[in-house]
Write a protein that holds these residues in place. Structure first.
Motif, PDB file in Angstrom:
ATOM      1  N   TRP A  68     -11.380   4.542  -7.659  1.00 52.84           N
ATOM      2  CA  TRP A  68     -11.633   3.530  -6.636  1.00 52.84           C
ATOM      3  C   TRP A  68     -11.251   4.041  -5.245  1.00 52.84           C
ATOM      4  N   GLY A 125       0.214   1.087  -1.165  1.00 52.73           N
ATOM      5  CA  GLY A 125      -0.512   1.152  -2.428  1.00 52.73           C
ATOM      6  C   GLY A 125      -1.955   1.562  -2.222  1.00 52.73           C
ATOM      7  N   PRO A 178      -4.239   4.007  -4.365  1.00 55.63           N
ATOM      8  CA  PRO A 178      -3.690   4.731  -3.220  1.00 55.63           C
ATOM      9  C   PRO A 178      -4.692   4.963  -2.104  1.00 55.63           C
TER      10      PRO A 178
HETATM   11  C1  LIG Z   1      -4.549  -1.574  -2.137  1.00 57.83           C
HETATM   12  S1  LIG Z   1      -5.919  -0.963  -3.001  1.00 57.83           S
HETATM   13  C2  LIG Z   1      -6.255  -2.171  -4.205  1.00 57.83           C
HETATM   14  C3  LIG Z   1      -7.384  -1.743  -5.068  1.00 57.83           C
HETATM   15  C4  LIG Z   1      -6.955  -0.710  -6.111  1.00 57.83           C
HETATM   16  N1  LIG Z   1      -7.911  -0.731  -7.197  1.00 57.83           N
HETATM   17  C5  LIG Z   1      -7.930   0.278  -8.067  1.00 57.83           C
HETATM   18  O1  LIG Z   1      -7.587   1.399  -7.856  1.00 57.83           O
HETATM   19  C6  LIG Z   1      -5.618  -1.085  -6.720  1.00 57.83           C
HETATM   20  O2  LIG Z   1      -5.446  -2.159  -7.253  1.00 57.83           O
HETATM   21  N2  LIG Z   1      -4.692  -0.163  -6.630  1.00 57.83           N
HETATM   22  C7  LIG Z   1      -3.353  -0.450  -7.145  1.00 57.83           C
HETATM   23  C8  LIG Z   1      -2.920   0.716  -8.049  1.00 57.83           C
HETATM   24  C9  LIG Z   1      -3.944   0.952  -9.126  1.00 57.83           C
HETATM   25  C10 LIG Z   1      -4.657   2.149  -9.166  1.00 57.83           C
HETATM   26  C11 LIG Z   1      -5.601   2.369 -10.171  1.00 57.83           C
HETATM   27  C12 LIG Z   1      -5.885   1.377 -11.105  1.00 57.83           C
HETATM   28  C13 LIG Z   1      -5.208   0.162 -11.023  1.00 57.83           C
HETATM   29  C14 LIG Z   1      -4.243  -0.062 -10.041  1.00 57.83           C
HETATM   30  C15 LIG Z   1      -2.503  -0.631  -5.901  1.00 57.83           C
HETATM   31  O3  LIG Z   1      -2.545  -1.749  -5.348  1.00 57.83           O
HETATM   32  O4  LIG Z   1      -1.941   0.358  -5.411  1.00 57.83           O
END
Ligand SMILES: CSCC[C@H](NC=O)C(=O)N[C@@H](Cc1ccccc1)C(=O)O
Length: 657
Positions: free
Chosen positions: A264, A440, A442
Motif C-alpha cells: 500500500w 505510521g 509506513p
Molecule cells: C497511515 S497509512 C494507513 C494505511 C495503511 N494501510 C496498509 O498498509 C496502514 O494501515 N498502515 C498501518 C500499518 C500496516 C501496514 C501494512 C498492513 C497493515 C497495517 C499504519 O497505520 O501504519
C-alpha cells in the motif's frame, strides 16, 4: 500562568475548530464548508455547514443541530446546494434551493448510508453512492446469532464486520423523484464521474475474480443512460483512486498506477490520461515522481482525503500531490504538458474547489503555524492568496507555542526531512528531554500541519523530533520502496541518524531521550528498543510486534505479502527476522503499550503478546487498553479517550524524565 503563557494541553481539542471540504459557489461569491465540532457532554463529533462571503468576509452558520452534515455540492448555476446529513437512524440527501428556507430531502434512507453525490452537467440529475445495510432498523443494534464468514476481507477497522451488500451507484432527479439503481456489482463502487455531456457515468469497482487477493486491481466502467449498457474501459491492472471526465469528452482521467502487487502506497499514484477513442494511456505526473494521494499525517488535518483533479479551463487541469511534507497545488496544461505550481509553499492543500470561471479557488489549507483554515486563491490579473476563515484565531491568541524548525539530515545515502519543535520559552543554554515521534503508514509523511500532539509534548517541556525516514511517501518511489522486504531498515538507521544529529546541536540531554509511534510507527518503536538501549522510555501505540500472527489477524494483514514477497507459512524465518518480538530478550527500555481493544488494523493481540512476553520476563512494562476504540483512536477516537491517551503518555514520560 498569565493568559498569554497558557500552553497547549490535551484538553485543547475541545477548543479547536475543524473546517474542511470548502465548496465555492459557481459565481465565486460564497464558500460553503464543513465544520466538525465536539459535543463535550455527549463525547461525540458532529458537523454543520457554514458559509463565508468571499467579498465581505462574513461567516454564517448554514445548518445547525447534532448531526453530521457533509459533502456540500453546488449545481452549475449556483441555485441549488445539496449535502448529505447523517443522524443516528437516517441518511438523507438534502437540497437547498435558492439558499432559502429549510432544506428539503431528495433521498431519505433508514436502511442505508449515502456516501457521495455529484450533479450531472445539465443539473437535471444527481448521481449518488449508497450502501444498503444487510439488516436495518432495530436489528442493526443487535448482535447476530452467528457470523458466517466467506471472504478474506471480512472486517475493516473502524467499521467492524463488513456489510455483505456492496456500495452501489444510483441516480435521482435533482428536483426529486424515484431513486434509480445503476449498478448491482459484487464489490463496492468506490468512485464515479459523469461524462462531459451527462449521457453517462464512469464508475470504479473491483470485478477481479478474486478481489480480496487483488485489492489493487480495480476496473473502470461506463454506463450509458440511453443504452442502459455497462462497458468496461480497458486499462492495465492496477488501483484507482478517482475518475474524472474532461469537458471535451475526448479523454478520461484517473488516479492510479499499473504495478499491482506492491505494498500500500509504495508505488506513486499518478494522474493517467486515457484517450477514449484509441484507449492510449499517458501519465501526466510521472515526471514529478510524487504520489497524488494525500498522505500527510496530522491529528487536526484529515489524511487520505480524495481530491480529484479539476478542470480550470478546457486545457488546464489542477491537481495536488504529496511532496516533502507539503501538498502543493499544480496546474497541468493538456496541450503543452507544462506543469506550473500554483501553491507550493510549506503548506498542505488538503482539498480545493473552483468557481465556474476558474479564477477563484477555495482551499482547505493546513500549515505548521496554525490549525487548518479555509483560504481563497484569486487568479485575476494577479495571484492573491488570502485566509477567509479565522476559526482558531481566538484559541491561538490564548496560547503560546512554537513553530517547528526544519532540518535535512543526512543518513545512509538519503537526506531525511525532519522537524524539531521546541518548548515555549526555549533556552539554548539548557538541556531538554527529547521525544522521537515515528509516523505510521509506513508510506505516509509528516509535514506542514499544526500537530496538536506534538504541541502538547513541546508544551510539557520536550524537544519533539519528528521525521520522514526512508519508507515514507513524499520523496519518490525509490524512497518509499526502500524498506520493501525489510521494513525496519533503513528506517532504523535514519531515525538514529536524526537523533544523533539533534544531540549534536547541544540542547538535548542524551540521558533523557524517549521514543513513541503508532501502527508502523509502533512497529518501529518496538524495533528501536529491541536494538538499542539509548532511550530512557518508550510508548508503543497500536503497534505491530509479530508479523506472522499479524498476517492472519489484521483486517489487511495479507498485504504484507506485497512487502515481503512471501507468506509466513512458507517463509517463517523471514517473518521472524523482521518481527520485533524475536528480539524481545534485548528489550530493557521501560515500555508502555497503548492499544485499542477494537483495533482491527493492528489487532490487540499484538499488544497482548508483547506485554506477556516482557511481563513474564519481569521487564518494566505497562499495558493500557482503550475499550471500544479502533486503530484511529489518536485522530478520531472518543474525545475524552484521546485526551486520556495524551495525559497517559505525559505521565509515562514525565515519570521517567
Ligand atoms: C497511515 S497509512 C494507513 C494505511 C495503511 N494501510 C496498509 O498498509 C496502514 O494501515 N498502515 C498501518 C500499518 C500496516 C501496514 C501494512 C498492513 C497493515 C497495517 C499504519 O497505520 O501504519
Amino acid at each position: 500562568m498569565s493568559k498569554q503563557e497558557k500552553y497547549v494541553s490535551p484538553e485543547d481539542i475541545y477548543d479547536l475548530q475543524f473546517p474542511s471540504d470548502p465548496q465555492i459557489s459557481p459565481d465565486g461569491k460564497k464558500v460553503i464548508f464543513v465544520k466538525k465540532w465536539i459535543h463535550k457532554k455527549e463525547q461525540k463529533y458532529y458537523s454543520n455547514l457554514y458559509s463565508v462571503d468571499t467579498v465581505r468576509g462574513t461567516v454564517v452558520q448554514f445548518t445547525r443541530g447534532e448531526q453530521k452534515d457533509i459533502k456540500p455540492r453546488w449545481n452549475r448555476n449556483g441555485k441549488q446546494l445539496l449535502f448529505i446529513r447523517s443522524t443516528q437512524n437516517k441518511s438523507e440527501l438534502l437540497s437547498f434551493y435558492g439558499g432559502l428556507g429549510e432544506p428539503m430531502p431528495l433521498i431519505s434512507l433508514e436502511d442505508g448510508d449515502i456516501q457521495d453525490l455529484a450533479f450531472s452537467p445539465d443539473d437535471k440529475w444527481v448521481a449518488v453512492l449508497i450502501q444498503k445495510y444487510d439488516v436495518s432498523g432495530e436489528d442493526r443494534k443487535k448482535e447476530p446469532l452467528k457470523r458466517d464468514i466467506d471472504r478474506l476481507f471480512y472486517r475493516l477497522d473502524g467499521e467492524g464486520f463488513r456489510q455483505k451488500r456492496a456500495v452501489q451507484l444510483f441516480i435521482v432527479k435533482s428536483r426529486g423523484g424515484r431513486l434509480i439503481p445503476i449498478t448491482d456489482v459484487p464489490r463496492d463502487v468506490t468512485d464515479f464521474a459523469w461524462n462531459h455531456d451527462g449521457t453517462g457515468i464512469y464508475y470504479v469497482t473491483n470485478d477481479h475474480e478474486d478481489p480480496d487477493r487483488h485489492m489493487d486491481e480495480e476496473s473502470i466502467f461506463f454506463y450509458s443512460l440511453k443504452e442502459k449498457r455497462h462497458v468496461r474501459i480497458e486499462k492495465p491492472a492496477g488501483p484507482i483512486g478517482w475518475v474524472q471526465a474532461d469537458p471535451e469528452g475526448k479523454y478520461l482521467y484517473f488516479a492510479g498506477h499499473f504495478k499491482p502487487g506492491h505494498s500500500w502506497g509504495a508505488v506513486n499514484s499518478e494522474i493517467q490520461q486515457l484517450h477514449l477513442e484509441t484507449g492510449e494511456i499517458h501519465s501526466l505526473t510521472a515526471s514529478l515522481d510524487r504520489t497524488t494521494d494525500m498522505v500527510t499525517l496530522g491529528d487536526i488535518t484529515p489524511s487520505f482525503v480524495k481530491q480529484k483533479a479539476l478542470f480550470q479551463t478546457s486545457e488546464d487541469l489542477l491537481f495536488t500531490v504529496s511532496s516533502e511534507g507539503a501538498n502543493p497545488l499544480f496546474k497541468f496544461n493538456i496541450l503543452s504538458g507544462e506543469i506550473t505550481p500554483l501553491l507550493d509553499g510549506p503548506e498542505c492543500v488538503v482539498s480545493f474547489s473552483m468557481s465556474r470561471d476558474g479564477k477563484n479557488i477555495a482551499v482547505h489549507l493546513a500549515q505548521m503555524e496554525r490549525p487548518d483554515e479555509i483560504w481563497l486563491l484569486e487568479l485575476n490579473s494577479e495571484k492573491h492568496f488570502r485566509r477567509i476563515t479565522f476559526l482558531n484565531d481566538e484559541y491561538m491568541s490564548s496560547i503560546s507555542c512554537n513553530v517547528p524548525e526544519e532540518y535535512h539530515i543526512p543518513s545512509d545515502n538519503a537526506v531525511i526531512q525532519s522537524w524539531v519543535l521546541k518548548p515555549p520559552g526555549f533556552n539554548s543554554k539548557k538541556k531538554y528531554p527529547l521525544l522521537l515521534q515515528i509516523h505510521g503508514g509506513p508510506r505516509a509523511q509528516y509535514g506542514y500541519t499544526w500537530f496538536h500532539e506534538m504541541q502538547v509534548f513541546a508544551a510539557a517541556g520536550f524537544v519533539v523530533l519528528y521525521t520522514n525516514p526512508q519508507g515514507s511517501q513524499g520523496y519518490g518511489h525509490a524512497f518509499a520502496d526502500a524498506i520493501t522486504g525489510k521494513w525496519a531498515e533503513p528506517a532504523m538507521n535514519d531515525l538514529m541518524a536524526a537523533v544523533d544529529y539533534i544531540l549534536e546541536l547541544g540542547f538535548v540531554d542524551p540521558e533523557q531521550c524517549f521514543v513513541t509511534g503508532g501502527s508502523y510507527g509502533g512497529y518501529m518503536t518496538n524495533w528501536v528498543i529491541s536494538h538499542t538501549n539509548r532511550f530512557k522510555g518508550a510508548v508503543t501505540q497500536r503497534s505491530i510486534c509479530d508479523l506472522s500472527s499479524f498476517f492472519g489477524t489484521s483486517d489487511t494483514g495479507w498485504d504484507l505479502e506485497a512487502d515481503f514477497h512471501d507468506v509466513p507459512w512458507k517463509n517463517p524465518e523471514l517473518y521472524k527476522k523482521w518481527s520485533p518480538i524475536t528480539y524481545a530478550d534485548q528489550i530493557d527500555t521501560p515500555l508502555c503499550i497503548i492499544h485499542s481493544e477494537n483495533d482491527l488494523r493492528c489487532p490487540v493481540e499484538q499488544a497482548e503478546q508483547l506485554f506477556v512476553r516482557l511481563k513474564y520476563d519481569k521487564k518494566p512494562v505497562r499495558l493500557v487498553l482503550f475499550p471500544e476504540e479502533s486503530h484511529g483512536l489518536s485522530r478520531g477516537g472518543r474525545p475524552d479517550r484521546r485526551v486520556e491517551r495524551l495525559k497517559l503518555m505525559l505521565e509515562e514520560f514525565r515519570v521517567k524524565s
